[in-house]
Design a protein around this motif. Structure first.
Motif, PDB file in Angstrom:
ATOM      1  N   GLN A 142      40.740  39.151  42.919  1.00  0.00           N
ATOM      2  CA  GLN A 142      39.293  39.269  43.119  1.00  0.00           C
ATOM      3  C   GLN A 142      38.523  38.834  41.871  1.00  0.00           C
ATOM      4  N   VAL A 143      39.247  38.263  40.905  1.00  0.00           N
ATOM      5  CA  VAL A 143      38.597  37.849  39.648  1.00  0.00           C
ATOM      6  C   VAL A 143      37.479  36.825  39.885  1.00  0.00           C
TER       7      VAL A 143
ATOM      8  N   LEU B  19      34.579  45.956  45.164  1.00  0.00           N
ATOM      9  CA  LEU B  19      33.713  45.000  44.477  1.00  0.00           C
ATOM     10  C   LEU B  19      32.250  45.247  44.817  1.00  0.00           C
TER      11      LEU B  19
ATOM     12  N   ILE C  20      29.804  38.032  40.655  1.00  0.00           N
ATOM     13  CA  ILE C  20      28.963  39.223  40.508  1.00  0.00           C
ATOM     14  C   ILE C  20      28.332  39.271  39.121  1.00  0.00           C
ATOM     15  N   GLU C  21      29.157  39.077  38.106  1.00  0.00           N
ATOM     16  CA  GLU C  21      28.665  39.152  36.736  1.00  0.00           C
ATOM     17  C   GLU C  21      27.592  38.091  36.472  1.00  0.00           C
TER      18      GLU C  21
ATOM     19  N   TYR D  38      30.981  48.170  42.887  1.00  0.00           N
ATOM     20  CA  TYR D  38      30.748  47.801  41.487  1.00  0.00           C
ATOM     21  C   TYR D  38      29.454  46.998  41.356  1.00  0.00           C
ATOM     22  N   ALA D  39      29.254  46.040  42.261  1.00  0.00           N
ATOM     23  CA  ALA D  39      28.058  45.196  42.221  1.00  0.00           C
ATOM     24  C   ALA D  39      26.792  46.032  42.393  1.00  0.00           C
TER      25      ALA D  39
ATOM     26  N   SER E 208      39.503  46.077  49.331  1.00  0.00           N
ATOM     27  CA  SER E 208      39.284  45.718  47.929  1.00  0.00           C
ATOM     28  C   SER E 208      37.920  45.072  47.735  1.00  0.00           C
ATOM     29  N   SER E 209      37.437  44.377  48.768  1.00  0.00           N
ATOM     30  CA  SER E 209      36.089  43.789  48.689  1.00  0.00           C
ATOM     31  C   SER E 209      35.032  44.889  48.686  1.00  0.00           C
TER      32      SER E 209
ATOM     33  N   GLN F 298      26.135  48.067  39.127  1.00  0.00           N
ATOM     34  CA  GLN F 298      25.649  47.240  38.027  1.00  0.00           C
ATOM     35  C   GLN F 298      24.235  46.722  38.293  1.00  0.00           C
TER      36      GLN F 298
ATOM     37  N   LEU G  28      34.514  38.626  41.170  1.00  0.00           N
ATOM     38  CA  LEU G  28      33.944  39.459  40.112  1.00  0.00           C
ATOM     39  C   LEU G  28      33.115  38.603  39.148  1.00  0.00           C
ATOM     40  N   TYR G  29      33.590  37.403  38.885  1.00  0.00           N
ATOM     41  CA  TYR G  29      32.847  36.484  38.020  1.00  0.00           C
ATOM     42  C   TYR G  29      31.495  36.146  38.641  1.00  0.00           C
TER      43      TYR G  29
END
Length: 248
Positions: free
Chosen positions: A223-224, A122, A230-231, A125-126, A118-119, A129, A227-228
């Motif tokens: 993983q929230v 992430l 990352i954002e 996604y990172a 799952s990482s 973006q 994810l935060y």
């Protein structure tokens, strides 16, 4: 259920596999069945069922049923509350650390995001973006990817790794190749700031969360918080890039 996490399939015979398939297709009712009922519906013998139960690690069928009942009850317990992250999920200096890493991104020739499972999702996604806002970035989800060869004769690389526990062996083995590499700066995003992954990294973006597993093998840890991070990291890096362009 208790049997769903079984992984040692090399020990199973064809008959065992038939029983296993019956179990997985009848998860709800197996804990309430008798040995002979299972044998009849799975088209095997009573002794075959018991041999399979023993291979699962249970000394008796009653022990298996008790364990299965407990797992089923646990699975049916749900929490309908939506728990959003708060400032308590992060150290007080998280924003200053994000600022440092974002600044480091400005001077990097390329940014590599790494993670497994799952990482890894992430990390992908990172990377996407980050590329979208103008940085040269890519993702590595395969811990056996020849990253050492790819980064040979390159410089100013930023390697950002994701791992909730910070103890993912395959990831750590990959990163060990870059610990003393002056051309690669390691960054860890993890829930354990004292983990091996964190200790081997120059920058650590940590967070706190309750780690959750079911069936001993399946990681359901949220993983929230990561994810935060990352954002926030991408937002900060983009802001710094825009400020730099305005000065030119």
């Amino acid at each position: 259920m208790a049997f769903l996490g079984f992984k040692d399939f090399d020990r199973l015979s064809e008959v065992d596999l038939d029983i296993y398939r019956f179990f997985t297709e009848n998860v709800e009712k197996v804990p309430y069945m008798r040995v002979r009922d299972i044998a009849t519906e799975a088209h095997v013998s009573n002794s075959s069922v018991m041999r399979f139960i023993h291979k699962l690690g249970y000394e008796s069928f009653p022990e298996f049923k008790v364990s299965s009942h407990a797992e089923q009850e646990k699975a049916h317990v749900t929490d309908h509350r939506i728990n959003f992250i708060t400032a308590d999920n992060f150290p007080s200096d998280i924003y200053s650390k994000i600022e440092l890493v974002a600044d480091k991104m400005q001077g990097s020739d390329q940014i590599i995001f790494c993670g497994v499972g799952s990482s890894g999702a992430l990390a992908e996604y990172a990377a996407r973006q980050t590329a979208a806002v103008g940085f040269n970035s890519f993702c590595v989800k395969d811990p056996f990817y020849p990253l050492v060869t790819q980064l040979k004769n390159t410089s100013n690389n930023l390697l950002i790794s994701f791992s909730v526990s910070g103890k993912t062996i395959e990831l750590i083995e990959l990163l060990n190749n870059f610990v003393n590499d002056e051309d690669v700066t390691l960054v860890a995003v993890t829930a354990d700031p004292s983990s091996q992954l964190a200790l081997m990294s120059r920058y650590v973006l940590s967070y706190s969360t309750d780690q959750k597993r079911i069936e001993k093998y399946y990681d359901l840890t949220t993983q929230v918080p990561a994810l935060y991070v990352i954002e926030q990291l991408i937002s900060t890096a983009r802001r710094l890039a825009l400020q730099q362009n305005e000065k030119l």
